[in-house]
Design a protein around this motif. Structure first.
Motif, short mmCIF file in Angstrom:
data_model
loop_
_atom_site.label_atom_id
_atom_site.label_comp_id
_atom_site.label_asym_id
_atom_site.label_seq_id
_atom_site.Cartn_x
_atom_site.Cartn_y
_atom_site.Cartn_z
N VAL A 73 -13.88 -4.61 8.12
CA VAL A 73 -12.82 -3.62 7.90
C VAL A 73 -11.49 -4.35 7.78
N SER A 74 -10.79 -4.10 6.68
CA SER A 74 -9.49 -4.73 6.45
C SER A 74 -8.48 -3.67 6.03
N GLU A 75 -7.28 -4.10 5.71
CA GLU A 75 -6.22 -3.18 5.30
C GLU A 75 -6.38 -2.80 3.83
N ALA A 76 -6.01 -1.57 3.51
CA ALA A 76 -6.09 -1.10 2.13
C ALA A 76 -5.18 -1.93 1.22
N THR A 77 -5.67 -2.25 0.04
CA THR A 77 -4.91 -3.09 -0.90
C THR A 77 -4.28 -2.29 -2.04
N THR A 78 -4.89 -1.19 -2.45
CA THR A 78 -4.37 -0.42 -3.58
C THR A 78 -3.73 0.89 -3.17
N GLU A 79 -3.94 1.34 -1.95
CA GLU A 79 -3.38 2.60 -1.46
C GLU A 79 -2.59 2.33 -0.19
N ASN A 80 -1.50 1.62 -0.34
CA ASN A 80 -0.67 1.28 0.81
C ASN A 80 0.10 2.49 1.31
N THR A 81 0.31 2.55 2.61
CA THR A 81 1.07 3.64 3.21
C THR A 81 2.08 3.08 4.20
N ILE A 82 3.15 3.86 4.40
CA ILE A 82 4.16 3.48 5.38
C ILE A 82 3.73 3.91 6.77
N ARG A 83 3.19 5.12 6.86
CA ARG A 83 2.66 5.62 8.12
C ARG A 83 1.17 5.91 7.95
N GLY A 84 0.50 6.11 9.08
CA GLY A 84 -0.90 6.45 9.02
C GLY A 84 -1.81 5.25 9.21
N PRO A 85 -3.11 5.48 9.19
CA PRO A 85 -4.08 4.39 9.41
C PRO A 85 -3.99 3.33 8.31
N LYS A 86 -4.37 2.11 8.65
CA LYS A 86 -4.35 1.00 7.70
C LYS A 86 -5.74 0.56 7.27
N GLU A 87 -6.78 1.05 7.94
CA GLU A 87 -8.12 0.57 7.67
C GLU A 87 -8.62 1.07 6.31
N ALA A 88 -9.50 0.26 5.71
CA ALA A 88 -10.05 0.57 4.40
C ALA A 88 -11.54 0.28 4.40
N TYR A 89 -12.23 0.81 3.40
CA TYR A 89 -13.66 0.60 3.29
C TYR A 89 -13.97 -0.86 2.96
N SER A 90 -15.19 -1.26 3.29
CA SER A 90 -15.70 -2.58 2.92
C SER A 90 -16.88 -2.38 1.97
#
Length: 531
Positions: free
Chosen positions: A161-178
Motif C-alpha cells: 500500500v502506497s500513496e496515490a499518484t494520480t488522484e492527489n488530495t490535500i485532505r483525506g486518506p493517502k492510501e491507494a490500491y496495489s
C-alpha cells in the motif's frame, strides 16, 4: 514435398500436444504420486519456479506425500510452519496404516486434525490443480490416493500500500490500491465494515485465468445493474486479462465515443463512496485501479477532496473545473473564429494590437494554432514518457524555448502562444485523465470547424456533441444524468455541492430501492432547540 511433410509433422505434434493437454487438464488425479509428479512436470514444461518436495510421514514413514508450490507466489515460511512441521513432526508417532475408524483413509484425519491452515480445498482433477498451483496455493498429494488438497498460502512480494499518484488530495486518506487483488479488497473492507458488502470473484482469460472481483453493497446496489455486470463479464472470451483497461474496453456500452463511460480510481475511499451511492466496483488482479459502474459525465469532474472540504469551497472549485473544461475545449477555436470571421466582436484597440502582431506571420490563425497545439502535445507526451527526474524539466523548458523562438522568428503571434498556453493549463484542471484526453482530441475538430465556418461551425459542433452525450449510456443509465434527464433532487451534488447535512439521498436513477441515506433527513446543524 518437404514442406508438406514438415507441415504434417507439425500438425501431428500439435495434435499430440493437444491430446496431452486434454488428458492432463480434464482427467482425475492418478493414485501414484510418482506419476502425478511426472505429469505435472511435463504439463508445466519442467519450469524451475515450480518446487516439488517429496516427504514421508507416519511412525514408520509408510506414506509418501508430495508438496507442490510456485516459488514467488507462495508464502514459503508458512509452508515450513504449517505443513512440513505438521506432517513430519506432529504425527511422527502415528501409525497411519492402522487407522480403522477412518476406513483406512488418513486424508480426513489430515484435513480435520493435522493441517493447521485456514483455507483448504479438496483436489481431484489436474485442471483444478494447475489453476490453484499457479494462483499461489500449495498442492498436497499422497501416494495411493487420487485425491489431494489445495491449501491457500498465497504470498510473495508485492508493491504494498502506497500513496496515490494520480488522484492527489490535500485532505483525506493517502492510501491507494496495489497490484494485489486481496490487498485491494481488504482496503475496501476497512472502509465499509458491513456484512452487506458482497464480493464475487471469477476467472477471466483462457490463458491467464485472471481473478476478477465484483464488489457491491447488497441492500443499496440495483440488482439489475449487478446482473448486467455479471452477464457482460461472462460473455468475455479472451486469452488474457492483464489490467483493468482490458475489461473497460470489453464491457463498456459504446465503443465509438471519445468520452469514457466507465470511471476508474486508485483510491479505496472513492470506491467506498461510490458503492454507498449504489454503484458496482470491479477489481482485476494485477491492476492498481478499480472500475466503477455505472458512471456519469458529472462524476469525472468530482474529486475525493470535494467531500473533505467545506461545501462553499468545493462549489467554487467545481465551477472552475467546468470553466476550465470549456476553455480547454473551445479556447483555440474561439480565437480562430473571432480573428478570422468576426473581428467586429473585438474592441478596436485590441483588434489593432492583434493585427500588428500578425503583420509578419505568414500563416493563417488556424495553421498557427495547429502547429502550436501539435508541438505542445509532443512536448507533453515526451514529458510523460521520459524519466521522472527530467521529464517535467524538458516539457517546461521546451515549451518556453520553442514558444519564445517561434514568436521571435515571426512564425506565430504572441497572442496565439498565450491562447495555447491557457488552453493547455485549463486541460490540467480537469480531474479525470480520461476526460482530459477526450478534450484534447475534440479540440482539433472544433478548430477545424471554426476555421471553416466561424462561430456558426462551433455552435453546430457543440450541438452535435450535446446530442452525442445525450445518446450515451453507462450500463443503461443516461450519461448526462442528472442534467438530461433533469432531476432537481440530484442537482445538490452535480455542479454545486450542498452541505453534508443536505446530502441525505442517493442518486435516484442509479439507486431505486434504497434512496435515503438515513431514515429521516438530518436537520441543519444549529437548528435544534436548546434545552
Amino acid at each position: 514435398m518437404r514442406f508438406f511433410k514438415k507441415s504434417l509433422k507439425n500438425r501431428s505434434m500439435s495434435i499430440q500436444t493437444k491430446q496431452f493437454q486434454d488428458s492432463t487438464m480434464g482427467d482425475k488425479l492418478n493414485k501414484s504420486l510418482k506419476e502425478n509428479i511426472k505429469i505435472v512436470k511435463e504439463a508445466l514444461g519442467n519450469s524451475d519456479d515450480i518446487i516439488i518436495r517429496e516427504i514421508r510421514i507416519g511412525k514408520k514413514r509408510e506414506m509418501k506425500a508430495g508438496i507442490f508450490y510456485a516459488d514467488g507466489l507462495t508464502d514459503a515460511p508458512s509452508i515450513q510452519n504449517f505443513i512440513l512441521e505438521s506432517l513430519m513432526l506432529d504425527i511422527r508417532e502415528m501409525e497411519l496404516d492402522k487407522i480403522e475408524h477412518l476406513d483406512e483413509n488418513p486424508l480426513q484425519l489430515f484435513k480435520d486434525s493435522v493441517l493447521t491452515v485456514g483455507e483448504l480445498k479438496d483436489l481431484t482433477e489436474y485442471s483444478t490443480l494447475y489453476t490453484s498451483l499457479l494462483a499461489g496455493d500449495v498442492i498436497l498429494l499422497f501416494d495411493g490416493y487420487s485425491q489431494g488438497f489445495a491449501i491457500g498460502m498465497k504470498g510473495g512480494k508485492d508493491r504494498g500500500v502506497s500513496e496515490a499518484t494520480t488522484e492527489n488530495t490535500i485532505r483525506g486518506p493517502k492510501e491507494a490500491y496495489s497490484e494485489s487483488l486481496r490487498t485491494n479488497t481488504a482496503l475496501l473492507r476497512r472502509k465499509i465494515n458491513n456484512h452487506n458488502l458482497w464480493l464475487e470473484t471469477k476467472k477471466i482469460g483462457t490463458v491467464t485465468k485472471t481473478d476478477v472481483s465484483i464488489a457491491y453493497i447488497k441492500d443499496i446496489a440495483n440488482d439489475k445493474v449487478v446482473q448486467e455486470v455479471r452477464n457482460r463479464l461472462d460473455k468475455i472470451n479472451i486469452d488474457g486479462i492483464l489490467d483493468a483497461g482490458y475489461l473497460e474496453e470489453l464491457i463498456q456500452d459504446d465503443t465509438y465515443t471519445p468520452f469514457p463511460t466507465i470511471f476508474h480510481t486508485e483510491r479505496p475511499d472513492v470506491t467506498a463512496a461510490n458503492l454507498l451511492e449504489g454503484r458496482i466496483a470491479i477489481f482485476v488482479n494485477g491492476s492498481p485501479h478499480a472500475l466503477l459502474v455505472p458512471s456519469l459525465f458529472v462524476q469525472f469532474f468530482q474529486t475525493a477532496d470535494d467531500y473533505y472540504q467545506r461545501a462553499d469551497i468545493v462549489t467554487l472549485l467545481r465551477i472552475l473545473r467546468f470553466i476550465g473544461f470549456f476553455i480547454a475545449l473551445l479556447g483555440p477555436s474561439l480565437y480562430i473564429a473571432i480573428t478570422t470571421f468576426h473581428q467586429e466582436m473585438l474592441p478596436t484597440p485590441l483588434l489593432i494590437n492583434l493585427a500588428a502582431q500578425r503583420e509578419g506571420v505568414p500563416f493563417p490563425a488556424f495553421v498557427e494554432a495547429l502547429m502550436m497545439e501539435i508541438t505542445f502535445e509532443i512536448l507533453r507526451e515526451a514529458g510523460v514518457r521520459m524519466p521522472r527526474t527530467i521529464g517535467q524539466a524538458v516539457s517546461i523548458v521546451g515549451t518556453l524555448v520553442i514558444g519564445t523562438a517561434a514568436v521571435d522568428a515571426g512564425i506565430v503571434s504572441a497572442a496565439m502562444v498565450i491562447v495555447v498556453a491557457i488552453t493547455a493549463i485549463s486541460s490540467f484542471i480537469v480531474s479525470s485523465f480520461n476526460l482530459a484526453i477526450s478534450v484534447r482530441m475534440l479540440r482539433f475538430i472544433f478548430m477545424g470547424l471554426a476555421a471553416s465556418f466561424g462561430l456558426f461551425g462551433i455552435i453546430v459542433g457543440l450541438t452535435a456533441l450535446t446530442l452525442h452525450l445525450c445518446s450515451l449510456r453507462s450500463f443503461g443509465i443516461p450519461y448526462l444524468y442528472p442534467f438530461a434527464p433533469f432531476n432537481a433532487e440530484d442537482q445538490k451534488d452535480a455542479v454545486f455541492r450542498f452541505p453534508r447535512w443536505a446530502l441525505f439521498s442517493r442518486p435516484r436513477l442509479i439507486n431505486q430501492k434504497n434512496v435515503k441515506r438515513e431514515n429521516t433527513p438530518s436537520p441543519k446543524p444549529g437548528s435544534r432547540k436548546k434545552d
